[in-house]
Enzyme design. Structure first.
Site, PDB file in Angstrom:
ATOM      1  N   SER A  29      36.728   3.815  20.250  1.00  0.00           N
ATOM      2  CA  SER A  29      37.531   4.986  20.599  1.00  0.00           C
ATOM      3  C   SER A  29      37.195   6.171  19.706  1.00  0.00           C
ATOM      4  O   SER A  29      37.150   6.045  18.481  1.00  0.00           O
ATOM      5  CB  SER A  29      39.017   4.671  20.469  1.00  0.00           C
TER       6      SER A  29
ATOM      7  N   HIS B 151      44.843   8.650  19.365  1.00  0.00           N
ATOM      8  CA  HIS B 151      45.414   7.334  19.083  1.00  0.00           C
ATOM      9  C   HIS B 151      44.698   6.627  17.930  1.00  0.00           C
ATOM     10  O   HIS B 151      45.202   5.636  17.407  1.00  0.00           O
ATOM     11  CB  HIS B 151      45.413   6.453  20.339  1.00  0.00           C
TER      12      HIS B 151
ATOM     13  N   ASP C 206      44.574  13.166  24.429  1.00  0.00           N
ATOM     14  CA  ASP C 206      44.271  12.100  23.467  1.00  0.00           C
ATOM     15  C   ASP C 206      43.137  12.520  22.531  1.00  0.00           C
ATOM     16  O   ASP C 206      42.209  11.753  22.272  1.00  0.00           O
ATOM     17  CB  ASP C 206      43.911  10.801  24.188  1.00  0.00           C
TER      18      ASP C 206
END
Length: 495
Positions: free
Chosen positions: A239, A135, A165
């Protein structure tokens, strides 16, 4: 009258002894306090050297995405969109108004701005391979990797795996770059210290620390990742960054947080590095990721289901549906089986099973320990390849009406039309046409549900439905298998 002793009342030698005793007592207390503080300080980890050793291999990832064509078309007062030619014919004053950020009409064409985002990552090879989250780079047209020494290097996207992910980047012209040391997430223990390095909110190389809160967490959107849960402060921008243990080894990739505010609330999740490196090697070598596939729909075994299936405590993964032509069907797995172990490893929660199957090499044979009819049996299954996302879905059942028959338990059922039997791939069943308050409603059964099994007894017709219901025990919970929107699920009913 009693004598009141004062300091002057004691003889001089006794007075000196008393003062010495008090001084010694005070010194003992002070030593005890400082010693306990020293022990507490010595027991806390020192992250300074670990951060110095590993910061150089942690990177900031900046992405730029071009605006989508036609994504901000001008809308007139009546909501009708204008095309570019019509918009340019408007007076400049109106063009500026409709392009403005406060315009209630959607903004004008030709003024869309590129979308920019930031995240974190880390280098795993000296020739420039970088791991991050999918993402972070999804939809990016340009990716720039910034190192700790402020070098900014372009990178290309090697491949992604949305299911975990994860994304793999390759720094162009990378040569003799600093790298992290890869650890083993399978050795992690709940309660041990970990720390993260990343760029929350764009603040480069921020260090946060905490402990491992739990292992093997399953999230609703991720079935194939047994997440590491920590209380390390993770925020937007973290992230894709690494999670380290106290040996300085990467043991996870910070990926998600649980939040109601948009920021950190004490619960964060990381992808275990063992799973991440498996994904990395497949993307690097093959450009894609292949996972093991069993071909079943499973659900959690709660206390009532455990009772209805004869388990002493809730455990295992209940097979609600076996997909046609799947490895599970070929191995003889049936709906209503409870998988208790996979290749000798206990399955405590239903969420334990998908990662076990997913990391099994395609074509390898695994042994399942299954509870069926109150007895444990062994089944050997040759693991297949997980289909592309959506490939394993089935069509939802259509509505059906026919000659209805009333039944106990507070619901009315009808015969299942033959065309639905074929489309659902089942032997038969009955469809619930109406339901009132009662055991069936309390169990969660609703109109349009297709009942195929009650108390481990097949139901293929109205006659069988009545026979099974009449024979139900009155002193314990029973399981009911229903198909809802093309998916099978077990419910617990208490007659």
């Amino acid at each position: 009258m009693p004598t009141i002793l004062t300091e002057a009342a004691y003889p001089a030698p006794a007075n000196r002894v008393w003062r010495g005793f008090c001084a010694l007592l005070m010194l003992s207390v002070m030593v005890s306090v400082f010693w306990s503080q020293g022990v507490a300080a010595a027991s806390l980890p020192d992250f300074t050297e670990l951060v110095e050793e590993n910061s150089s291999a942690v990177v900031n990832i900046a992405t730029t995405s071009a605006p989508k064509s036609g994504s901000q078309r001008f809308k007139g007062f009546d909501g009708t969109p204008f095309d570019q030619e019509q918009f340019e014919q408007l007076p400049e004053f109106f063009q500026d108004f409709f392009r403005g950020p406060q315009s209630p009409f959607g903004g004008g064409p030709g003024k869309s701005q590129p979308r920019r985002s930031m995240g974190s990552g880390f280098i795993v090879s000296r020739d420039g391979y970088v791991l991050t989250n999918n993402h972070v780079v999804e939809g990016a047209d340009e990716i720039i990797v910034r190192l700790n020494d402020r070098r900014e290097l372009p990178a290309k996207l090697v491949g992604t795996d949305p299911r975990s992910d994860m994304a793999v980047l390759k720094i162009e012209d990378g040569d003799d770059l600093p790298v992290v040391r890869i650890g083993r997430s399978r050795d992690l223990k709940v309660g041990e210290w970990v720390f993260a390095i990343g760029s929350p909110f764009g603040f480069d190389y921020t260090v946060t620390a905490g402990i491992v809160s739990a292992l093997g967490r399953s999230l609703p959107t991720e079935n194939y990742v047994p997440f590491i849960q920590t209380d390390v402060a993770i925020n937007p921008g973290n992230s894709g960054g690494p999670l380290f243990n106290l040996d300085g080894d990467v043991i996870g990739i910070n990926s998600q947080i649980y939040t109601r505010s948009g920021g950190f609330m004490g619960v964060s999740f990381a992808i275990p590095i063992d799973d991440a490196m498996n994904v990395f090697r497949q993307i690097r070598d093959n450009g894609t990721v292949a996972r093991g596939w069993l071909g079943v729909l499973i659900q959690e075994v709660n206390r009532d289901l455990a009772e209805s299936f004869g388990l002493k405590r809730p455990r295992g993964a209940l097979v609600a549906e076996v997909m046609e032509g799947s490895p599970a069907q070929q191995a003889g797995l049936q709906s209503g089986d409870i998988v208790l172990a996979y290749d000798g490893e206990d399955v405590q929660l239903s969420s334990d099973l998908p990662p076990m199957v997913g990391r099994t090499p395609i074509g390898e044979t695994a042994q399942l320990t299954v509870l069926r009819g109150g007895e444990e049996i062994k089944l050997d299954v040759e693991i297949g390849k997980l289909p592309e996302q959506g490939g394993e879905q089935k069509a939802a059942p259509a509505d059906s009406r026919g000659d209805s028959s009333s039944a106990p338990l507070g619901m009315i059922v009808e015969p299942l039309p033959a065309e639905l039997v074929d489309s659902l791939g089942i032997d038969g069943g009955v469809v619930v046409s109406d339901i009132a308050r009662g055991p069936a409603f309390e169990a969660g059964i609703r109109p349009r549900d297709v009942i195929t099994e009650i108390n481990r007894e097949k139901v293929t017709s109205i006659k069988e439905f009545r026979e099974v219901v009449e024979a139900l025990p009155k002193d314990r919970a029973v399981s009911v298998r229903v198909i809802r929107q093309g998916r099978a699920v077990y419910l617990v009913m208490k007659p």
